[in-house]
Design a protein around this motif. Structure first.
Motif, PDB file in Angstrom:
ATOM      1  N   THR A   1      54.252  -3.952  39.202  1.00  0.00           N
ATOM      2  CA  THR A   1      53.642  -3.570  37.934  1.00  0.00           C
ATOM      3  C   THR A   1      54.752  -3.248  36.952  1.00  0.00           C
ATOM      4  N   LEU A   2      54.453  -3.348  35.679  1.00  0.00           N
ATOM      5  CA  LEU A   2      55.470  -3.054  34.675  1.00  0.00           C
ATOM      6  C   LEU A   2      55.994  -1.627  34.817  1.00  0.00           C
ATOM      7  N   MET A   3      55.063  -0.704  35.088  1.00  0.00           N
ATOM      8  CA  MET A   3      55.403   0.709  35.255  1.00  0.00           C
ATOM      9  C   MET A   3      54.991   1.170  36.649  1.00  0.00           C
ATOM     10  N   ILE A   4      55.523   2.312  37.063  1.00  0.00           N
ATOM     11  CA  ILE A   4      55.166   2.866  38.366  1.00  0.00           C
ATOM     12  C   ILE A   4      55.232   4.380  38.282  1.00  0.00           C
ATOM     13  N   MET A   5      54.392   5.039  39.070  1.00  0.00           N
ATOM     14  CA  MET A   5      54.443   6.489  39.121  1.00  0.00           C
ATOM     15  C   MET A   5      55.619   6.921  39.983  1.00  0.00           C
ATOM     16  N   PRO A   6      56.390   7.898  39.530  1.00  0.00           N
ATOM     17  CA  PRO A   6      57.529   8.365  40.324  1.00  0.00           C
ATOM     18  C   PRO A   6      57.077   9.194  41.507  1.00  0.00           C
ATOM     19  N   ARG A   7      57.994   9.481  42.396  1.00  0.00           N
ATOM     20  CA  ARG A   7      57.691  10.379  43.511  1.00  0.00           C
ATOM     21  C   ARG A   7      57.099  11.678  42.978  1.00  0.00           C
ATOM     22  N   GLY A   8      55.991  12.094  43.562  1.00  0.00           N
ATOM     23  CA  GLY A   8      55.390  13.348  43.145  1.00  0.00           C
ATOM     24  C   GLY A   8      54.666  13.287  41.823  1.00  0.00           C
ATOM     25  N   ASP A   9      54.430  12.080  41.305  1.00  0.00           N
ATOM     26  CA  ASP A   9      53.752  11.886  40.026  1.00  0.00           C
ATOM     27  C   ASP A   9      54.651  12.296  38.860  1.00  0.00           C
ATOM     28  N   GLY A  10      54.069  12.610  37.704  1.00  0.00           N
ATOM     29  CA  GLY A  10      54.843  12.777  36.489  1.00  0.00           C
ATOM     30  C   GLY A  10      54.552  11.626  35.550  1.00  0.00           C
ATOM     31  N   ASP A  11      55.429  11.388  34.590  1.00  0.00           N
ATOM     32  CA  ASP A  11      55.230  10.292  33.652  1.00  0.00           C
ATOM     33  C   ASP A  11      55.634   8.966  34.293  1.00  0.00           C
ATOM     34  N   PRO A  12      54.890   7.881  34.002  1.00  0.00           N
ATOM     35  CA  PRO A  12      55.245   6.577  34.566  1.00  0.00           C
ATOM     36  C   PRO A  12      56.656   6.154  34.174  1.00  0.00           C
ATOM     37  N   GLU A  13      57.288   5.411  35.086  1.00  0.00           N
ATOM     38  CA  GLU A  13      58.643   4.916  34.863  1.00  0.00           C
ATOM     39  C   GLU A  13      58.653   3.395  34.985  1.00  0.00           C
TER      40      GLU A  13
ATOM     41  N   PRO B   1      50.376   3.659  29.490  1.00  0.00           N
ATOM     42  CA  PRO B   1      51.450   3.452  30.483  1.00  0.00           C
ATOM     43  C   PRO B   1      50.993   3.727  31.914  1.00  0.00           C
ATOM     44  N   TYR B   2      50.082   4.702  32.085  1.00  0.00           N
ATOM     45  CA  TYR B   2      49.552   4.971  33.414  1.00  0.00           C
ATOM     46  C   TYR B   2      48.746   3.780  33.924  1.00  0.00           C
ATOM     47  N   LYS B   3      47.997   3.158  33.039  1.00  0.00           N
ATOM     48  CA  LYS B   3      47.165   2.025  33.435  1.00  0.00           C
ATOM     49  C   LYS B   3      48.010   0.821  33.835  1.00  0.00           C
TER      50      LYS B   3
ATOM     51  N   ALA C   1      46.865  -3.898  37.077  1.00  0.00           N
ATOM     52  CA  ALA C   1      47.840  -4.532  36.177  1.00  0.00           C
ATOM     53  C   ALA C   1      48.957  -5.202  36.960  1.00  0.00           C
ATOM     54  N   GLY C   2      48.730  -5.461  38.262  1.00  0.00           N
ATOM     55  CA  GLY C   2      49.730  -6.132  39.077  1.00  0.00           C
ATOM     56  C   GLY C   2      50.025  -7.527  38.553  1.00  0.00           C
ATOM     57  N   ILE C   3      51.284  -7.922  38.648  1.00  0.00           N
ATOM     58  CA  ILE C   3      51.725  -9.210  38.083  1.00  0.00           C
ATOM     59  C   ILE C   3      51.585 -10.305  39.136  1.00  0.00           C
ATOM     60  N   ILE C   4      50.838 -11.343  38.791  1.00  0.00           N
ATOM     61  CA  ILE C   4      50.637 -12.490  39.669  1.00  0.00           C
ATOM     62  C   ILE C   4      51.087 -13.758  38.949  1.00  0.00           C
ATOM     63  N   SER C   5      51.271 -14.810  39.710  1.00  0.00           N
ATOM     64  CA  SER C   5      51.749 -16.073  39.145  1.00  0.00           C
ATOM     65  C   SER C   5      50.612 -16.848  38.492  1.00  0.00           C
TER      66      SER C   5
ATOM     67  N   PHE D   1      39.247   8.318  44.081  1.00  0.00           N
ATOM     68  CA  PHE D   1      40.687   8.478  44.171  1.00  0.00           C
ATOM     69  C   PHE D   1      41.236   7.991  42.839  1.00  0.00           C
ATOM     70  N   PRO D   2      41.854   8.855  42.059  1.00  0.00           N
ATOM     71  CA  PRO D   2      42.176   8.482  40.683  1.00  0.00           C
ATOM     72  C   PRO D   2      43.160   7.324  40.580  1.00  0.00           C
ATOM     73  N   ASP D   3      43.010   6.570  39.509  1.00  0.00           N
ATOM     74  CA  ASP D   3      43.966   5.508  39.212  1.00  0.00           C
ATOM     75  C   ASP D   3      45.302   6.105  38.794  1.00  0.00           C
ATOM     76  N   PHE D   4      45.235   7.250  38.138  1.00  0.00           N
ATOM     77  CA  PHE D   4      46.441   7.972  37.717  1.00  0.00           C
ATOM     78  C   PHE D   4      46.061   9.435  37.487  1.00  0.00           C
ATOM     79  N   PRO D   5      47.023  10.351  37.583  1.00  0.00           N
ATOM     80  CA  PRO D   5      46.702  11.788  37.578  1.00  0.00           C
ATOM     81  C   PRO D   5      46.553  12.374  36.177  1.00  0.00           C
ATOM     82  N   ASP D   6      45.556  11.917  35.458  1.00  0.00           N
ATOM     83  CA  ASP D   6      45.259  12.438  34.120  1.00  0.00           C
ATOM     84  C   ASP D   6      43.758  12.677  34.037  1.00  0.00           C
TER      85      ASP D   6
END
Length: 536
Positions: free
Chosen positions: A73-85, A171-173, A179-183, A433-438
């Motif tokens: 994915t373009l972005m990913i959640m870091p260890r322990g969550d937080g803002d996407p990187e 960015p979380y989405k 939002a996984g990248i496929i060919s 199970f949330p898609d992201f912690p917001d």
């Protein structure tokens, strides 16, 4: 060694392990010293579930656990969550003041696992495909990218997203498997990819073993062409699918597998906690899983708000959580978990402690004849073995009030989910199970038009004012005012009835490292964290 590893949150986004798993005499279980992981997630293809691992269809924690290993994915959640990187991206960010234009630059030299180049055109194809695929998508995953108005590419590495309305959570989405990248050369634009095959550019490739139409094992092998932010600790990991928690537990005890995860039973958790094994460690970590009852608000039995309010007034969440799940769950009085910014105890504020007398008054004012006859539907094989016991206790609580005549009925997930989405059930049990912690992700999926549940409930104040306002706020603390108002409306209207939120547990042999990071807060596996050896 005997030790319980515990990871506790200080606040959401600031999670740190108290201890890391240490090395010791451990088991084997995998071919070529692969780390073997057990799960009770079950996958089978059918007319109702044709494409479990297509990112345009998959929308549950089990499927996402497979996709997170195999798709970038373009972005990913870091260890322990937080803002996407950034992950597949080198950098990403909003380029306007209104949170409506989001621009990313891909890393140089990205390739799919087969060696073909991954370009901005593939990113554009992947997101547009989920948004536009010409089928009725019953899973609801398209809601994560429905706000994308247009995507433009700038050469092979530049991607610009133009949103229909401001969305600070975008960015979380982009960090979700949806939002996984496929060919664009391997997936059809207008048709789901049936079966279990997945082709991506993630840290692992996947090979599946299928028996009688059921997935029984997936072998994840390190992707030599992977370029991203992650560092896989193992060359090969096997994920084995078990029909029961008992069978999975026996496999761990015998050394056939090295780790067991979704979903351990409350009895297993209690046993390992109170009777630690010589070479097996129980790891507790924060989780954002919630359970709730959903309502078909057009159904005659629960169309009256008073019936739903009376149920909210009768249900004893504390007795339900402790009686079925022990210390692994705690009562929840909102759709938003207690550790997420913006949470408020709206249901407790409105209903207080359980009271059949108050519930009776609610029904009498609405001229509802009692007892109200209802069937509570639940899935027998998706949320763990304790679900039946949970619904038996719900049935007992409601019937003991004298206001309800409740029966319960279970069905396998493969038929349960399809029936729920078609409105076949008046009242039904679900987990999230949330898609992201917001907080937005605990509200919008249930309340937006074309929501995840297929619920007919609509509230114009929520959909046209409060959700859009909260998404304009990059500061999520500032967004809390709107978020709290939404929770109060839900407590008044009761289109859903929150029950409890849970913790997460993993049991692993003590020579497996990285266990404390093997699940994120959305209960998705992060198998790249697992290694074998000595740590700590």
């Amino acid at each position: 060694m005997n030790r319980k590893t515990l990871v506790l949150p200080a606040v959401i986004g600031l999670l740190a392990p108290a201890l890391a798993a240490c090395g010791g005499a451990g088991g084997g279980g995998g071919d070529d010293d692969a780390i073997a992981v057990g799960t009770t997630d079950r996958f089978a293809t059918s007319a109702e579930v044709p494409a479990p691992f297509d990112p345009a269809y998959a929308y549950d924690a089990g499927s996402w656990s497979v996709l997170r290993q195999t798709l970038q994915t373009l972005m990913i959640m870091p260890r322990g969550d937080g803002d996407p990187e950034p992950e597949a991206a080198e950098r990403c960010g909003f380029t306007d003041t209104g949170n409506e234009r989001y621009e990313c630059t891909l890393r140089k030299g990205l390739k799919f696992a087969d060696g073909t180049a991954l370009t901005a055109a593939d990113v554009k194809f992947s997101i547009e495909r989920v948004r536009d695929i010409k089928i009725k998508n019953p899973s609801g995953s398209d809601g994560l990218v429905a706000n994308v108005d247009a995507i433009e590419t700038q050469g092979d590495r530049g991607v610009v997203f133009h949103l229909k309305s401001p969305d600070a959570t975008f960015p979380y989405k982009l960090a979700t498997p949806t939002a996984g990248i496929i060919s664009k050369d391997k997936y059809s634009k207008n048709k789901l990819r049936d079966g279990f095959d997945v082709d991506g550019s993630g840290p692992y490739t996947a090979q599946h073993e299928v028996k009688d139409g059921q997935l029984v094992k997936t072998v994840f092998s390190k992707n030599a062409n992977y370029k991203g932010a992650l560092t896989p600790k193992s060359d090969k990991i096997e994920m084995r699918n078990y029909a029961s928690t008992e069978a999975m537990g026996e496999a761990l005890e015998s050394g056939d597998i090295d780790m067991m995860t979704r979903t351990m039973s409350p009895e297993q958790i209690k046993h390992l906690d109170e009777n630690p094994s010589k070479n097996i460690e129980l790891v507790e970590m924060p989780g954002l899983e919630i359970r709730y009852l959903g309502f078909n608000t057009d159904a005659d039995t629960v169309k009256s708000k008073a019936v739903r309010q009376a149920m909210a007034q009768v249900v004893d969440r504390g007795a339900l959580a402790s009686g079925v799940y022990g210390t692994a769950a705690e009562p929840l009085f909102s759709l938003v978990p207690t550790t997420v910014t913006g949470h408020t105890n709206s249901f407790f504020n409105k209903y207080g402690n359980p009271s059949p007398a108050k519930a009776r008054a609610l029904l009498q004012r609405a001229d509802i004849t009692t007892p109200v006859k209802l069937t509570l539907h639940y899935t027998t094989d998706h949320y763990g073995p304790a679900t039946k016991k949970e619904f038996e206790l719900l049935q007992k609580q409601l019937n003991a009030s004298g206001l309800f005549d409740v029966s319960i009925k279970g069905a396998p997930w493969s038929t349960f989910r399809a029936a729920e989405q078609k409105g076949a059930y008046d009242v039904y049990g679900m987990g999230w199970f949330p898609d992201f912690p917001d907080a937005d992700n605990f509200l919008a999926p249930f309340l937006d038009k074309n929501n995840f549940l297929g619920s007919p409930y609509e509230n114009s104040t929520i959909n046209e004012e409060l959700i859009p306002h909260s998404r304009r706020e990059a500061d999520r603390l500032t967004a809390s005012k709107s978020i709290k108002k939404i929770q109060d409306i839900v407590a008044e209207d009761v289109p859903v009835l929150p029950l409890w939120q849970g913790k997460q547990y993993i049991a692993a042999r003590d020579d497996v490292t990285g266990v404390e990071w093997a699940l994120n807060s959305s209960s998705n596996l992060q198998l790249w964290e697992l290694g074998r050896g000595v740590s700590g």
